[in-house]
Design a protein around this motif. Structure first.
Motif, mmCIF file in Angstrom:
data_model
loop_
_atom_site.group_PDB
_atom_site.id
_atom_site.type_symbol
_atom_site.label_atom_id
_atom_site.label_comp_id
_atom_site.label_asym_id
_atom_site.label_seq_id
_atom_site.Cartn_x
_atom_site.Cartn_y
_atom_site.Cartn_z
ATOM 1 N N VAL A 1 23.107 61.816 18.026
ATOM 2 C CA VAL A 1 24.315 61.573 18.831
ATOM 3 C C VAL A 1 25.186 62.823 18.884
ATOM 4 C CG1 VAL A 1 26.492 60.309 18.869
ATOM 5 C CG2 VAL A 1 24.356 59.083 18.552
ATOM 6 N N GLY A 2 25.442 63.431 17.737
ATOM 7 C CA GLY A 2 26.225 64.662 17.699
ATOM 8 C C GLY A 2 27.720 64.435 17.742
ATOM 9 N N GLU A 3 28.446 65.550 17.625
ATOM 10 C CA GLU A 3 29.896 65.477 17.515
ATOM 11 C C GLU A 3 30.585 65.216 18.849
ATOM 12 O OE1 GLU A 3 31.239 69.147 15.909
ATOM 13 O OE2 GLU A 3 30.212 70.375 17.394
ATOM 14 N N LEU A 4 29.962 65.591 19.964
ATOM 15 C CA LEU A 4 30.601 65.398 21.260
ATOM 16 C C LEU A 4 30.744 63.921 21.585
ATOM 17 C CD1 LEU A 4 31.748 66.809 23.765
ATOM 18 C CD2 LEU A 4 29.453 66.748 24.758
ATOM 19 N N ALA A 5 29.670 63.162 21.412
ATOM 20 C CA ALA A 5 29.727 61.724 21.675
ATOM 21 C C ALA A 5 30.625 61.017 20.668
ATOM 22 C CB ALA A 5 28.322 61.125 21.638
ATOM 23 N N THR A 6 30.592 61.467 19.416
ATOM 24 C CA THR A 6 31.449 60.856 18.398
ATOM 25 C C THR A 6 32.915 61.045 18.736
ATOM 26 O OG1 THR A 6 29.752 61.341 16.725
ATOM 27 C CG2 THR A 6 31.953 60.789 15.936
ATOM 28 N N GLU A 7 33.284 62.263 19.116
ATOM 29 C CA GLU A 7 34.671 62.533 19.489
ATOM 30 C C GLU A 7 35.072 61.689 20.698
ATOM 31 O OE1 GLU A 7 38.213 64.262 21.194
ATOM 32 O OE2 GLU A 7 36.257 64.030 22.175
ATOM 33 N N PHE A 8 34.184 61.573 21.676
ATOM 34 C CA PHE A 8 34.485 60.795 22.887
ATOM 35 C C PHE A 8 34.751 59.333 22.541
ATOM 36 C CE2 PHE A 8 33.103 57.939 26.235
ATOM 37 C CZ PHE A 8 33.778 58.428 27.347
ATOM 38 N N GLN A 9 33.870 58.730 21.753
ATOM 39 C CA GLN A 9 34.003 57.304 21.449
ATOM 40 C C GLN A 9 35.253 57.015 20.621
ATOM 41 O OE1 GLN A 9 32.229 54.892 22.666
ATOM 42 N NE2 GLN A 9 30.499 55.998 23.542
ATOM 43 N N LEU A 10 35.578 57.903 19.683
ATOM 44 C CA LEU A 10 36.743 57.670 18.822
ATOM 45 C C LEU A 10 38.051 58.016 19.531
ATOM 46 C CD1 LEU A 10 35.341 59.110 15.470
ATOM 47 C CD2 LEU A 10 35.761 56.697 15.996
ATOM 48 N N ALA A 11 38.059 59.120 20.286
ATOM 49 C CA ALA A 11 39.295 59.570 20.921
ATOM 50 C C ALA A 11 39.704 58.677 22.080
ATOM 51 C CB ALA A 11 39.143 61.012 21.412
ATOM 52 N N THR A 12 38.746 57.993 22.703
ATOM 53 C CA THR A 12 39.090 57.063 23.783
ATOM 54 C C THR A 12 39.336 55.653 23.260
ATOM 55 O OG1 THR A 12 36.739 56.618 24.216
ATOM 56 C CG2 THR A 12 37.780 58.390 25.481
ATOM 57 N N GLY A 13 39.225 55.455 21.955
ATOM 58 C CA GLY A 13 39.501 54.154 21.366
ATOM 59 C C GLY A 13 38.390 53.136 21.538
ATOM 60 N N ARG A 14 37.248 53.555 22.107
ATOM 61 C CA ARG A 14 36.149 52.606 22.281
ATOM 62 C C ARG A 14 35.538 52.217 20.935
ATOM 63 N NH1 ARG A 14 36.074 55.724 27.042
ATOM 64 N NH2 ARG A 14 35.796 54.440 28.936
ATOM 65 N N MET A 15 35.623 53.115 19.991
ATOM 66 C CA MET A 15 35.175 52.851 18.630
ATOM 67 C C MET A 15 36.343 53.085 17.676
ATOM 68 S SD MET A 15 32.054 51.854 18.589
ATOM 69 C CE MET A 15 31.183 51.435 20.108
ATOM 70 N N PRO A 16 36.468 52.297 16.629
ATOM 71 C CA PRO A 16 35.643 51.158 16.260
ATOM 72 C C PRO A 16 35.718 50.024 17.295
ATOM 73 C CG PRO A 16 36.998 51.880 14.425
ATOM 74 C CD PRO A 16 37.516 52.570 15.630
ATOM 75 N N LEU A 17 34.592 49.368 17.479
ATOM 76 C CA LEU A 17 34.497 48.314 18.478
ATOM 77 C C LEU A 17 35.327 47.108 18.064
ATOM 78 C CD1 LEU A 17 33.024 47.643 21.137
ATOM 79 C CD2 LEU A 17 31.233 46.581 19.766
ATOM 80 N N GLN A 18 36.129 46.617 18.997
ATOM 81 C CA GLN A 18 37.016 45.498 18.701
ATOM 82 C C GLN A 18 36.253 44.190 18.648
ATOM 83 O OE1 GLN A 18 40.233 45.065 21.525
ATOM 84 N NE2 GLN A 18 41.600 44.313 19.949
ATOM 85 N N MET A 19 35.323 44.004 19.587
ATOM 86 C CA MET A 19 34.513 42.796 19.631
ATOM 87 C C MET A 19 33.299 43.068 20.507
ATOM 88 S SD MET A 19 36.744 40.427 22.264
ATOM 89 C CE MET A 19 35.424 39.250 22.429
ATOM 90 N N GLN A 20 32.254 42.281 20.280
ATOM 91 C CA GLN A 20 31.057 42.428 21.096
ATOM 92 C C GLN A 20 31.339 41.920 22.506
ATOM 93 O OE1 GLN A 20 28.289 43.914 20.330
ATOM 94 N NE2 GLN A 20 28.598 44.220 18.139
ATOM 95 N N GLY A 21 30.828 42.635 23.503
ATOM 96 C CA GLY A 21 31.033 42.249 24.881
ATOM 97 C C GLY A 21 30.152 43.073 25.793
ATOM 98 N N PRO A 22 30.278 42.858 27.097
ATOM 99 C CA PRO A 22 29.449 43.626 28.032
ATOM 100 C C PRO A 22 29.698 45.128 27.952
ATOM 101 C CG PRO A 22 30.520 41.772 29.128
ATOM 102 C CD PRO A 22 31.142 41.891 27.778
ATOM 103 N N GLN A 23 30.921 45.494 27.584
ATOM 104 C CA GLN A 23 31.276 46.908 27.569
ATOM 105 C C GLN A 23 32.439 47.127 26.610
ATOM 106 O OE1 GLN A 23 31.213 48.657 31.426
ATOM 107 N NE2 GLN A 23 32.734 50.208 30.937
ATOM 108 N N ALA A 24 32.414 48.259 25.917
ATOM 109 C CA ALA A 24 33.510 48.594 25.007
ATOM 110 C C ALA A 24 34.688 49.119 25.821
ATOM 111 C CB ALA A 24 33.056 49.652 24.005
ATOM 112 N N PRO A 25 35.826 48.455 25.776
ATOM 113 C CA PRO A 25 36.963 48.899 26.586
ATOM 114 C C PRO A 25 37.665 50.102 25.966
ATOM 115 C CG PRO A 25 37.591 47.000 25.274
ATOM 116 C CD PRO A 25 36.134 47.234 25.005
ATOM 117 N N GLN A 26 38.277 50.884 26.825
ATOM 118 C CA GLN A 26 39.088 52.000 26.338
ATOM 119 C C GLN A 26 40.419 51.467 25.844
ATOM 120 O OE1 GLN A 26 39.493 55.193 29.136
ATOM 121 N NE2 GLN A 26 40.980 56.314 27.904
ATOM 122 N N LYS A 27 40.851 51.971 24.686
ATOM 123 C CA LYS A 27 42.119 51.528 24.112
ATOM 124 C C LYS A 27 42.730 52.656 23.302
ATOM 125 C CE LYS A 27 39.812 49.309 20.150
ATOM 126 N NZ LYS A 27 38.457 49.768 20.480
#
Length: 266
Positions: free
Chosen positions: A85-111
């Motif tokens: 995965v690498g650091e680019l994807a990790t930074e993207f998922q964490l900085a956009t609030g998609r991770m940690p995942l709030q709940m399972q669903g069709p798509q992880a929302p930005q928060k």
């Protein structure tokens, strides 16, 4: 009788001058010492800072991510493996609030992100150290100085079918959606193209070269900063929202005017 001339005694100074001279000396000495200390710290501790960031990132990962992704990033039944995965994807998922995942669903929302920028970079550095993958681009790719016209053409060909030609986002199947890009940063636009988060395909250099990506980012930055000259955009969603606006307000005004005219005549 000749008048005595009073001469000011030379070599005699005010006590304030001595105090001012001592104060100036102390200020100069302190400034030189502070500058030298800062320069020494910047040069001597550069490698230590990187290592400390990785160690801190490991602690944060174990506390917040390992439950789903595993302690060795191998993945679990609740979350995918992070190998490659690498650091680019990790930074993207964490900085956009998609991770940690709030709940399972069709798509992880930005928060709103749950970590500071420093913590996010630390966790990304840890993931990169264990499972290397795509990394941050050269600053030139994100400078917004590419070919805007070429980037807009590439965006229409490759991205507009999901994100809308005005980058306003759009609906996909099974409750999924392409998010709007009007407030997305240059780094996250690049990260999305390179890592393919959610339902987005990966655009490698064989599909879009680094210069092509730079041009697309430049076109989106230009669109984000452009002044809307056509009036109310209605979300830039095209004829659907425009037609709905006309039916609700346009015909509503006509009906109201008709009722008013009829009432006046009676």
């Amino acid at each position: 009788m000749a008048r005595e001339k009073k001469h000011r005694s030379r070599g005699r100074r005010s006590p304030l001058a001595a105090a001012a001279l001592i104060g100036a000396g102390l200020l100069i000495t302190g400034g030189v010492y502070a500058g030298a200390t800062a320069a020494f710290a910047a040069t001597d501790q550069s490698t230590v800072t990187a290592q400390v960031s990785v160690d801190e990132g490991e602690k944060l990962f174990v506390a917040n991510c390992a439950t789903c992704h595993g302690f060795d990033l191998e993945g679990t039944e609740n979350g995918p493996s992070l190998y490659g995965v690498g650091e680019l994807a990790t930074e993207f998922q964490l900085a956009t609030g998609r991770m940690p995942l709030q709940m399972q669903g069709p798509q992880a929302p930005q928060k709103q992100p749950q970590f500071t920028d420093e913590q996010i970079r630390s966790m990304a550095a840890y993931v990169q150290s264990v499972a290397p993958g795509p990394t941050y681009p050269d600053e030139r790719i994100l400078d917004g100085g590419g070919d805007v016209a070429h980037g807009a053409e590439l965006f229409r060909i490759n991205c507009a079918m999901c994100h809308n030609v005005a980058a306003a986002g759009g609906a996909l199947t099974e409750g999924k959606y392409a998010p709007p890009l009007m407030e997305t940063s240059e780094l996250h636009i690049y990260a999305a193209m390179v890592t393919g988060p959610q339902n987005m395909p990966v655009f490698g250099d064989m599909n879009l070269s680094a210069e092509d990506k730079r041009d697309i980012i430049s076109a989106l930055v230009f669109q984000q900063n452009a002044v809307e000259v056509g009036g109310l955009t209605l979300g830039s969603l095209g004829p659907v929202s425009e037609g709905l606006f006309v039916w609700i307000f346009g015909i509503g005004i006509l009906i109201g005017a008709t009722v008013w005219i009829t009432a006046k005549s009676n």
